[in-house]
Every structure is written in C-alpha cells, then in structure tokens.
Design an enzyme around this catalytic site. Structure first.
Site, PDB file in Angstrom:
ATOM      1  N   GLU A 155       7.515   1.880   4.883  1.00  0.00           N
ATOM      2  CA  GLU A 155       6.478   2.819   5.291  1.00  0.00           C
ATOM      3  C   GLU A 155       7.088   3.924   6.155  1.00  0.00           C
ATOM      4  O   GLU A 155       7.323   3.713   7.347  1.00  0.00           O
ATOM      5  CB  GLU A 155       5.391   2.101   6.091  1.00  0.00           C
ATOM      6  N   SER A 206       0.741   6.575   2.673  1.00  0.00           N
ATOM      7  CA  SER A 206      -0.419   7.283   2.121  1.00  0.00           C
ATOM      8  C   SER A 206      -0.490   7.197   0.598  1.00  0.00           C
ATOM      9  O   SER A 206      -0.798   8.172  -0.082  1.00  0.00           O
ATOM     10  CB  SER A 206      -0.426   8.753   2.569  1.00  0.00           C
ATOM     11  N   GLY A 251      -1.174   7.680   7.250  1.00  0.00           N
ATOM     12  CA  GLY A 251      -2.431   8.244   7.724  1.00  0.00           C
ATOM     13  C   GLY A 251      -2.408   9.732   7.975  1.00  0.00           C
ATOM     14  O   GLY A 251      -3.358  10.287   8.525  1.00  0.00           O
ATOM     15  N   ASN A 295      -4.413  -2.947   3.699  1.00  0.00           N
ATOM     16  CA  ASN A 295      -4.408  -3.152   5.156  1.00  0.00           C
ATOM     17  C   ASN A 295      -5.647  -2.481   5.726  1.00  0.00           C
ATOM     18  O   ASN A 295      -5.701  -1.258   5.848  1.00  0.00           O
ATOM     19  CB  ASN A 295      -3.132  -2.549   5.756  1.00  0.00           C
ATOM     20  N   GLU A 347       2.709   0.645  13.511  1.00  0.00           N
ATOM     21  CA  GLU A 347       1.758   0.809  14.615  1.00  0.00           C
ATOM     22  C   GLU A 347       1.965  -0.260  15.678  1.00  0.00           C
ATOM     23  O   GLU A 347       1.737  -0.015  16.869  1.00  0.00           O
ATOM     24  CB  GLU A 347       0.328   0.779  14.065  1.00  0.00           C
TER      25      GLU A 347
END
Length: 332
Positions: A248, A294, A254, A87, A175
């Site tokens: 996720e 991550s 991140g 991604n 997100e």
C-alpha cells in the site's frame, strides 16, 4: 414474603445469567413451600428455555451454520488465487453494516479464482459471522502481540479472533504504523503480531508501503525491505503460506491518487524478488501480493491484469457495492 420482579421476555437474552441466579436463589429460599418451589422450578425452566430459543433462532456469534450460502462462477486458475480484501476501517453503525452485508449477499457469484475477505471493526465481527454469505471470509483489522489472556487492557488477542470464527487479520496497516493520535507501531511490533496471529491459526494480510517523499526519493524498496525484514527473521519458511503481502503506497491511500499499473507492477515484482532472495524462490512464487492504493471498480481490471498483482486490499470502495466491481475485475 417479598417478591422479585421477573424481567420481560424480550430482555431474556441479555439477562440469561441473572435469570439463572434468580431461579437458584428462589429455589433455595422457598423450600418450605411446595407452591413456591414449583414456581421457582418453572422460572428456571423458562429462563433456560428462552435462552435456548434465542440462540437457536439467532445463532451464537461464532456459529457459521446460519450464514447464507454464496455462489461462484468458473474462472481460469492461475499460479496464485486472487485475494480481494475489504478494510472497513472505523466506519459504520450496526444498521449500516447490516445494509452492506445485504448488498454483498445479493451481489452475485464470486469468480472461482478469487478469495474474498472483509475485515471489519471488532464490534461488528459477530454480526458478519452470522449474516454475511459464507464464501466471504471474515477478519479483523488488527490484533495484539499477546499470546494468551492477561492484563492487556483494550487489546484483542489473535486467539480471541479465532475463537469466534475469524480467519483473517490485517497487520501493519500504514495508519497503525504511522499512528493517529498515538505512537505508531514499529516494524518489530508488527512482525511480532504477525507471528502470534499465525501461531493462533489466522491468515494475515501484512501491509507494507512507502510515503510520498520516500517514493520521490527513490527509496521505495528500501522502505519495504525494512518493514519485511523483522518478519523474515521471525517466520519459518512454511509459515509464509498463510501470509499475503499488501503493498500500500501510503501516498495513494484514501487520496484518490493511484500508482499506475506499471508503477505498481514494478514494485510488486521487486517485493517478490526480495522474498525470493531472503526467504526462498518457492515462497516467492506462491505468495500473494495485493495492491492497496485506492483500488476501486474503475481501475481494478487494469491493475489486476499485471502479472505480480494478486489482488487488492480495498478501503473506501469496500463500503459500497463497487467492492464487487473490484471482485469481478479479476482476469476471467
């Protein structure tokens, strides 16, 4: 009479339609002069010829014939083929993306038990579809819930993605569910997008996952179930064959934090059990569940060794050569 300046040859690809219009206009308005008519016909021929040369050399945005060949290395086949998705998020100039493509094209063989896809910003998809090695699929990071063309300003439809040659799309990334300076996407909207994408022929990485406070409150599976339920209601059992669930944990995206392999395995097993109960045991046994918190080269092998972790959805590491360390982390 007055004359019209021709564009430079280097501008032909961008002014092809204008050249055709110019050529037609010149023919219509110069019928009384044989010399001028000859010039107009030559101009039209030049416009068509230049365009054909350009598209022959560069390929259309949806052409797959020009893509470099990939290579594979034999690997043991398991119950489910691993899926490693990259991604790229909102990163990269065209030059930077071309550099990444070059790195990936030269990165060596992909294990035969692994499927690889890169999901890039919309504006870079045509470049990937013409220059990225053909054994890496190309996808988008989102699509609309519109089923066809229409008044959906700023939206990209799933039918548009398949039209240019994309095969994958990410739906429901945290997100987008959370929102970034905008209202986040609801569970219902994510499910609608999933359904439309499947109907239009795309395969989907459907992202779910909990926030840090939800993990600490021990409601991880309740959150994941809430995100899955609208999709379960909309999809027929057979449609799940083209869905991968990307788990996720939001707190690990991140941040540098990563669930331990044991923590990730436990949640993946819970998700598989939920699919077994709510959809069918057959779908549960076949659906791929990626881990997306991550994952990078340094931890991929240990995570991918878990029985219910069938791949990864990779963010930061997918922008670097380290992405292939993840690819090569699948069990061999």
């Amino acid at each position: 009479g007055s004359t019209t300046r021709l564009p430079k040859l280097s501008q032909v690809p961008h002014t092809f339609v204008s050249l055709l219009f110019f050529s037609k206009y010149t023919v219509i308005n110069t019928m009384s002069s044989n010399n001028n008519t000859t010039f107009a016909i030559a101009t039209a021929a030049a416009a068509v010829g230049a365009s054909l040369v350009y598209f022959t050399l560069n390929g259309s945005s949806s052409s797959k014939s020009a893509r470099p060949k990939g290579s594979s290395v034999p690997a043991p086949e398991g119950e489910r083929k691993y899926l490693i998705g990259g991604n790229w998020k909102s990163n990269g100039t065209l030059a930077e993306q071309e550099d990444r493509v070059k790195i990936f094209n030269e990165a060596g063989p992909i294990p035969s038990n692994c499927e690889v896809a890169i999901c890039a910003p919309y504006i870079h998809l045509p470049m990937l579809l013409s220059k990225l090695r053909e054994d890496i699929a190309v996808g988008a990071q989102n699509c609309g819930n519109n089923e066809k063309d229409g008044a959906f300003t700023g939206e990209i439809g799933a039918h548009m993605l398949t039209d240019i040659g994309c095969t994958w799309v990410i739906i429901g990334h945290s997100e987008r569910r959370e929102g970034f300076g905008m209202v986040g996407e609801t569970e219902k909207l994510c499910a609608e997008k999933l359904k439309v994408a499947l109907d239009k022929g795309l395969k989907v990485m459907f992202a779910i996952g909990e926030k840090k406070e939800e993990r600490e409150s021990d409601v991880t599976m309740e959150v994941c179930a809430k995100q899955l339920d609208p999709a379960i209601e909309l999809l027929a059992e057979a449609e799940w064959a083209n869905v991968a669930i990307a788990y996720e944990p939001v707190w690990a995206i991140g941040t540098g934090l990563t669930a331990t392999p044991e923590m990730a395995q436990e949640t993946h097993a819970d998700i598989r059990a939920y699919i077994s109960k709510k959809v069918s045991p057959e779908v549960a046994s076949k659906i791929r569940i990626q881990y997306g918190g991550s994952m990078k080269g340094a931890n991929a092998k240990e995570l991918l060794a878990q029985p219910d972790i069938d791949g990864g959805l990779i963010g930061g590491a997918s922008l670097k050569a380290d992405f292939f360390n993840v690819v090569n982390g699948v069990p061999m």
